[in-house]
Scaffold this active site. Structure first.
Site, PDB file in Angstrom:
ATOM      1  N   SER A 169      27.840   8.844   5.018  1.00 38.82           N
ATOM      2  CA  SER A 169      27.330   8.349   3.820  1.00 38.82           C
ATOM      3  C   SER A 169      28.499   7.332   3.205  1.00 38.82           C
ATOM      4  O   SER A 169      29.246   7.770   2.832  1.00 38.82           O
ATOM      5  CB  SER A 169      26.888   9.052   2.933  1.00 38.82           C
ATOM      6  OG  SER A 169      26.515   8.403   1.691  1.00 38.82           O
ATOM      7  N   SER A 195      31.016   5.841   9.181  1.00 40.02           N
ATOM      8  CA  SER A 195      29.990   4.946   8.387  1.00 40.02           C
ATOM      9  C   SER A 195      30.624   3.473   8.122  1.00 40.02           C
ATOM     10  O   SER A 195      31.859   3.451   8.227  1.00 40.02           O
ATOM     11  CB  SER A 195      29.475   5.674   7.180  1.00 40.02           C
ATOM     12  OG  SER A 195      30.805   5.942   6.240  1.00 40.02           O
ATOM     13  N   ASP A 319      19.703   1.484   8.215  1.00 37.17           N
ATOM     14  CA  ASP A 319      19.063   0.440   7.563  1.00 37.17           C
ATOM     15  C   ASP A 319      18.008  -0.543   8.575  1.00 37.17           C
ATOM     16  O   ASP A 319      16.891  -0.934   8.091  1.00 37.17           O
ATOM     17  CB  ASP A 319      19.847  -0.651   6.827  1.00 37.17           C
ATOM     18  CG  ASP A 319      20.492   0.158   5.687  1.00 37.17           C
ATOM     19  OD1 ASP A 319      19.606   0.965   5.101  1.00 37.17           O
ATOM     20  OD2 ASP A 319      21.251  -0.416   4.930  1.00 37.17           O
ATOM     21  N   ARG A 350      10.632   6.348   5.343  1.00 40.48           N
ATOM     22  CA  ARG A 350      10.422   5.498   6.420  1.00 40.48           C
ATOM     23  C   ARG A 350       9.927   5.831   7.809  1.00 40.48           C
ATOM     24  O   ARG A 350       9.406   5.084   8.388  1.00 40.48           O
ATOM     25  CB  ARG A 350      11.750   4.499   6.446  1.00 40.48           C
ATOM     26  CG  ARG A 350      12.346   3.756   5.371  1.00 40.48           C
ATOM     27  CD  ARG A 350      13.626   3.102   5.373  1.00 40.48           C
ATOM     28  NE  ARG A 350      13.775   2.342   4.350  1.00 40.48           N
ATOM     29  CZ  ARG A 350      14.919   1.610   3.909  1.00 40.48           C
ATOM     30  NH1 ARG A 350      15.806   1.961   4.642  1.00 40.48           N
ATOM     31  NH2 ARG A 350      14.772   0.665   2.748  1.00 40.48           N
TER      32      ARG A 350
END
Length: 434
Positions: A169, A195, A319, A350
């Site tokens: 993250s 990340s 994303d 999603r």
């Protein structure tokens, strides 16, 4: 089918770098100038909470020598403790980045504050930000469900921390880094999987490779930050949609200028190239630690289905997964994804959102707890198909691209949500129509 050709100079400035440039500017001693700042709703939310905490800033639209208009932001601050107690809860709107990263700054301020958002953001998980900040000495309160409002009892006496990220993250890594800047001593953030690393680059933080393969980000506490200028490149997450458009529509050729090609952000491009997509790079250079370049995309009639099942890959393309899934479905009628349960905690679920819309378009899908698969297309719907945006900008944009690639008449509900990250999305598509 209409081809799409031309050059794109006005992709949205990178959201992630814009957020961080504004926050770092507010923490730095002096005047910070940011060129090509994002005008998207999320980044404007970050500027709004900074102003609500007493940070002086201005933004203007400026015209460059090439005639392009960009947004120029100037922040004035006297350093780490320049913030003042807000008069009301701080509204982050739809921006999880604003809420999570700003919490790290507020933890080190000697006042109480509360972070709130819109209906969507108020449902998103915030427990992950509470643990490290509590361990550093800040008081953090959440709703009984572990969501916002986020109440913060800040302190100037934060303790340094060695914190192992339980999952990849960049937001949590950044909030710990911002909090650690206020601590008396050196802090470390340990990550098992990499990340996005914009915060480390922009703060010029040292990193250390550990013997077990993990990486430590080292944050010195209590030291003044000097103001410096930032230039924001084009957002690779926004470029993803135009790349898919060029690859899917016969006869298309699109040149995307000045895109951030940071390896922790452009992994999806390597996936597409590996599947046979015709994508090239020009004019690569490094500015402010970030690799920037131009992307050339040409229609690719024959590509392999995408199969994504490596956690280390998923972490850096989280994303872009909705668009990658829709691209692979449109191009090959196949797709497979695992290790992406994080998608269920974004602006929408999603996984379910993509599956539901693909099923409405006649695709056969199987949903897993941590992903899904597309296993062919059973039918082509007749008449208009209404798809849901689920109040999620990336879902809306992904299926807006499908609308250009499929022989179906599509309508997307509440497509205005696209303005969260890509206000000129449809303008750019229209400018490329031949």
């Amino acid at each position: 089918m209409t081809a799409y050709k031309g050059e794109v100079f006005n992709l949205p400035p990178d959201k992630s770098i814009s957020h961080r440039a504004a926050l770092i500017g507010a923490l730095a001693d002096g005047t910070t100038e940011i060129s090509n700042f994002s005008g998207g709703f999320d980044n404007q939310s970050t500027l709004g909470v900074l102003q609500a905490c007493g940070i002086r800033l201005s933004q203007d639209i400026v015209q460059g020598a090439d005639g392009r208009q960009t947004r120029h932001v100037v922040l004035h601050s006297s350093g780490l403790w320049s913030f003042s107690a807000p008069d009301a809860p701080l509204m982050c709107n739809n921006s999880g980045s604003t809420m999570r990263m700003f919490a790290g700054i507020l933890a080190g301020q000697p006042f109480d504050s509360t972070l709130v958002g819109d209906n969507s953001l108020m449902k998103r998980p915030m427990k992950r930000i509470a643990d490290p900040l509590r361990r550093m000495g800040a008081g953090i309160s959440l709703s009984p469900d572990g969501t916002a409002p986020v109440g913060i009892n800040g302190t100037r006496d934060l303790k340094p921390i060695t914190y192992e990220l339980p999952m990849p993250s960049a937001q949590v890594k950044s909030l710990v880094a911002f909090a650690a800047l206020h601590a008396d001593g050196e802090s470390r953030v340990i990550e098992t999987l990499p990340s996005r690393n914009h915060t480390e680059l922009m703060l010029d933080l040292k990193t250390e490779a550990l013997s077990d393969g993990r990486r430590a980000v080292i944050i010195p506490g209590g030291k003044s930050l000097e103001a410096r200028p930032f230039h924001i490149p084009a957002d690779p997450s926004a470029a993803c949609f135009m790349i898919a458009l060029g690859l899917l529509v016969p006869g298309s050729e699109i040149l995307l200028r000045d895109v951030c090609l940071n390896p922790t952000r452009a992994g999806y491009i390597e996936l597409l190239i590996g599947a046979g997509a015709d994508i090239g790079f020009e004019n690569r250079r490094v500015i402010g630690g970030e690799t920037i370049g131009d992307i050339v995309v040409r229609y690719s009639g024959s590509v392999e289905p995408l199969r994504i099942d490596e956690p280390s890959i998923v972490a850096n393309i989280i994303d872009e997964i909705p668009m990658l899934a829709v691209f692979s479905a449109c191009a090959t009628a196949e797709f497979e994804l695992h290790h992406a349960a994080e998608l269920r905690t974004k602006e929408s679920d999603r996984i379910s959102a993509v599956v539901s819309n693909l099923q409405r378009l006649g695709f056969l899908c199987e949903e897993f707890p941590d992903g899904f698969a597309v296993k062919g297309r059973q039918r082509v719907p007749s008449g208009k198909v209404i798809l849901e945006s689920y109040d999620d900008h990336r879902i809306a944009m992904s299926f807006a691209i499908a609308d250009k690639a499929l022989e179906s008449e599509l309508e997307i509900s509440d497509r205005e949500i696209i303005g969260v990250s890509f206000p000129n999305f449809f303008d750019i598509i229209e400018s490329l129509r031949q």
